[in-house]
Write a protein that holds these residues in place. Structure first.
Motif, PDB file in Angstrom:
ATOM      1  N   LEU A   1     -21.271 -13.414  61.273  1.00  0.00           N
ATOM      2  CA  LEU A   1     -20.918 -12.694  60.048  1.00  0.00           C
ATOM      3  C   LEU A   1     -21.411 -13.439  58.810  1.00  0.00           C
ATOM      4  N   ARG A   2     -21.375 -14.760  58.854  1.00  0.00           N
ATOM      5  CA  ARG A   2     -21.841 -15.557  57.717  1.00  0.00           C
ATOM      6  C   ARG A   2     -23.336 -15.374  57.481  1.00  0.00           C
TER       7      ARG A   2
ATOM      8  N   PHE B   1     -30.230  -1.345  63.936  1.00  0.00           N
ATOM      9  CA  PHE B   1     -29.217  -1.965  64.784  1.00  0.00           C
ATOM     10  C   PHE B   1     -28.643  -3.206  64.084  1.00  0.00           C
ATOM     11  N   VAL B   2     -27.338  -3.195  63.896  1.00  0.00           N
ATOM     12  CA  VAL B   2     -26.624  -4.303  63.275  1.00  0.00           C
ATOM     13  C   VAL B   2     -26.316  -5.337  64.363  1.00  0.00           C
TER      14      VAL B   2
ATOM     15  N   SER C   1     -20.374  -1.059  58.725  1.00  0.00           N
ATOM     16  CA  SER C   1     -20.036  -0.112  57.671  1.00  0.00           C
ATOM     17  C   SER C   1     -20.683  -0.493  56.341  1.00  0.00           C
ATOM     18  N   GLU C   2     -20.647  -1.763  56.023  1.00  0.00           N
ATOM     19  CA  GLU C   2     -21.235  -2.211  54.770  1.00  0.00           C
ATOM     20  C   GLU C   2     -22.756  -2.111  54.790  1.00  0.00           C
ATOM     21  N   TYR C   3     -23.368  -2.369  55.952  1.00  0.00           N
ATOM     22  CA  TYR C   3     -24.815  -2.177  56.071  1.00  0.00           C
ATOM     23  C   TYR C   3     -25.185  -0.706  55.870  1.00  0.00           C
TER      24      TYR C   3
ATOM     25  N   LEU D   1     -17.038  -7.385  62.745  1.00  0.00           N
ATOM     26  CA  LEU D   1     -18.327  -6.793  63.095  1.00  0.00           C
ATOM     27  C   LEU D   1     -18.377  -5.331  62.674  1.00  0.00           C
ATOM     28  N   ALA D   2     -17.283  -4.600  62.863  1.00  0.00           N
ATOM     29  CA  ALA D   2     -17.250  -3.187  62.479  1.00  0.00           C
ATOM     30  C   ALA D   2     -17.406  -3.033  60.969  1.00  0.00           C
TER      31      ALA D   2
END
Length: 522
Positions: A351-352, A334-335, A274-276, A269-270
């Motif tokens: 995550l998928r 918000f992720v 970060s990628e977002y 999730l972290a």
């Protein structure tokens, strides 16, 4: 209009303070049955008064008609009283009022704490009103179960999450002490909801659903037509996706192609957050380079984990806008983190559905030039009503429109990201079909979940969360593609550059689409 807004803010202090209006941070407002019925009578009086008011200009007429559309929608919903049906009405007011001020930090911490302590003292009364107002014959088990999941986060949210956001140890202790009686009230509500027997329905019905589309959203059609538009859009997108899928797996099976693409996702999730964040900055740079919009001065989009209290009821990315009645232009993307009790497999499925192929579309939608650009830019409007009232049929329509815009501009530059972009769009077409069918009694919850899991690339768990949301929030789910189609149609009639069109229509607010057309085309 000033008189109306003064009444509106006083009647809804949590809304007022979320918008940045001064003087409303100390209270949650009155949630008793008498307050709800008094509000309904007042809205009818305001509708009559404002309907008889002549506008001095086109802009004034749009402001007036915007408020009238909101009033007509609210009055229509009096026959479908959420406050008797759904505990989330009460819970959301508490969670938002406690969390948002500390997240935004627009005032000194001692002032934020003083307001929080004052509101915490009112929490037991609000939750008592919830218990008193829920009607066993109207409340639906599905909505109560949904509310129960959120209520169970209440104690931890008030006694741990909120204090952890306070830097000063003394002030932190003060809030923790004030939170305990409120937390006990949440414990009582949880016990109440666990034993609450009810037999109402969450299905709105075609008549009210169509009334809201025509009178609140100012669309020229009702639920049946919306359903057919969704089916036609799904079929058209299905054909396009088959063509793109052939470039990925050679078969034209876009579901299988998306399944394989979804296996390439951030490991945690972290990492997803970060990628977002990186993708958000890439989208911003692309939009600026192409000169597609005018940016608000000082705007900033933070990319953060979703709030703990939203995780049981929201399974997708979402956005918190800058308070438009202040000078702030900072918004939050918000992720979608999972609840703490999710299994490793449930986390993996989340995550998928935020795979690396899908991230560009989602970042464009939530940030640039989607929600964040739009809502930070329109906060500079000189019209207070347009800062206060907006409809998802424009705001969500805009965010989906710009996904298509950036596709046209070459942002989704691989078959994988192009297919994921189209998948995001066909997902919204599926929403149009499912939401109308659910509330017009043409589809069961189980059928809707299957539809969303097979007609869009959602995992079964995410499909379940999505359908749960549609049941609780009728008419919202179709707003995305409906609005995008309408904005595209308006663009065809606009004389000027893309940037001029975007600044004009999005800068005019988040208007019902009939009014947005007037604002854009004059």
């Amino acid at each position: 209009m000033d008189e109306f807004l003064k009444w509106y803010f006083s009647d809804r202090p949590v809304v007022a303070s979320s918008l940045g209006a001064d003087g409303y941070d100390h209270t949650l407002g009155d949630f008793t049955a008498s307050a709800w019925t008094a509000r309904e009578r007042a809205e009818e009086r305001w509708l009559e008064r404002l309907s008889a008011t002549e506008a001095a200009s086109v802009d004034d007429a749009i402001d007036r008609d915007l408020v009238l559309s909101q009033l007509r929608g609210s009055i229509a919903l009096a026959s479908w009283p959420e406050w008797r049906r759904d505990p989330v009405v009460y819970l959301s007011a508490i969670f938002v009022s406690m969390y948002t001020p500390f997240q935004r930090r627009l005032k000194p911490e001692p002032e934020l704490v003083a307001s929080a302590v004052s509101r915490l003292a009112e929490v037991p009364g609000v939750l008592a009103a919830c218990r008193a107002n829920l009607d066993p014959e109207l409340a639906a088990p599905l909505l109560v179960t949904r509310g129960l999941g959120q209520a169970r986060t209440g104690r931890n949210f008030l006694t741990r999450t909120i204090p952890s956001m306070i830097e000063d140890p003394g002030l932190r202790a003060k809030v923790a002490e004030a939170a305990e009686p409120a937390a006990r009230a949440f414990d009582e509500l949880v016990a109440f909801l666990e034993g609450f027997q009810c037999g109402g329905t969450w299905r709105m019905g075609e008549r009210l659903y169509s009334t809201l589309l025509r009178e609140r959203e100012l669309l020229g059609y009702g639920a049946a037509e919306l359903h057919e538009k969704g089916k036609a859009a799904w079929a058209e997108l299905d054909g396009r996706m088959r063509e793109v899928a052939r470039r990925i797996n050679g078969s034209g099976d876009w579901r299988a192609a998306m399944e394989s693409l979804m296996d390439d996702h951030p490991p945690t999730l972290a990492d997803m957050r970060s990628e977002y964040e990186a993708e958000t900055q890439r989208a911003r740079a692309f939009v600026r380079e192409r000169d597609l919009v005018t940016f608000a001065e000082g705007e900033e989009c933070q990319v953060l984990p979703s709030a703990e209290y939203t995780r049981p009821i929201l399974s997708v990315a979402h956005y918190l806008a800058p308070p438009p009645l202040t000078s702030s232009r900072t918004g939050i993307f918000f992720v979608p983190y999972t609840p703490d009790d999710f299994t490793p497999e449930q986390v993996r499925q989340r995550l998928r559905t935020n795979s690396r192929a899908q991230m560009p579309s989602i970042a464009v939608h939530e940030a640039y030039p989607g929600h964040h650009w739009h809502l930070s830019y329109m906060a500079g409007s000189t019209s207070t009503p347009r800062k206060v009232f907006r409809t998802p049929y424009f705001t969500e329509g805009w965010a989906l429109y710009v996904e298509k815009l950036l596709h046209e501009q070459g942002y989704f530059d691989t078959p994988a990201t192009e297919l994921a972009h189209l998948d995001c769009r066909i997902f919204r077409a599926a929403r149009m079909v499912v939401d109308t069918a659910l509330h017009c009694e043409d589809m069961s919850v189980e059928e809707a979940e299957t539809f969303m899991a097979t007609k869009a690339s959602l995992s079964p768990g995410t499909a379940q969360g999505e359908v749960n949301r549609y049941c609780a929030w009728p008419t919202q789910a179709p707003s995305y593609l409906t609005g995008a189609i309408e904005i595209d149609r308006i663009r065809e009639s606009f004389q000027g550059s893309l940037k001029e069109f975007h600044d004009r229509i999005a800068g005019s607010g988040g208007l019902p689409l009939g009014l947005a057309e007037q604002a854009a085309l004059g």
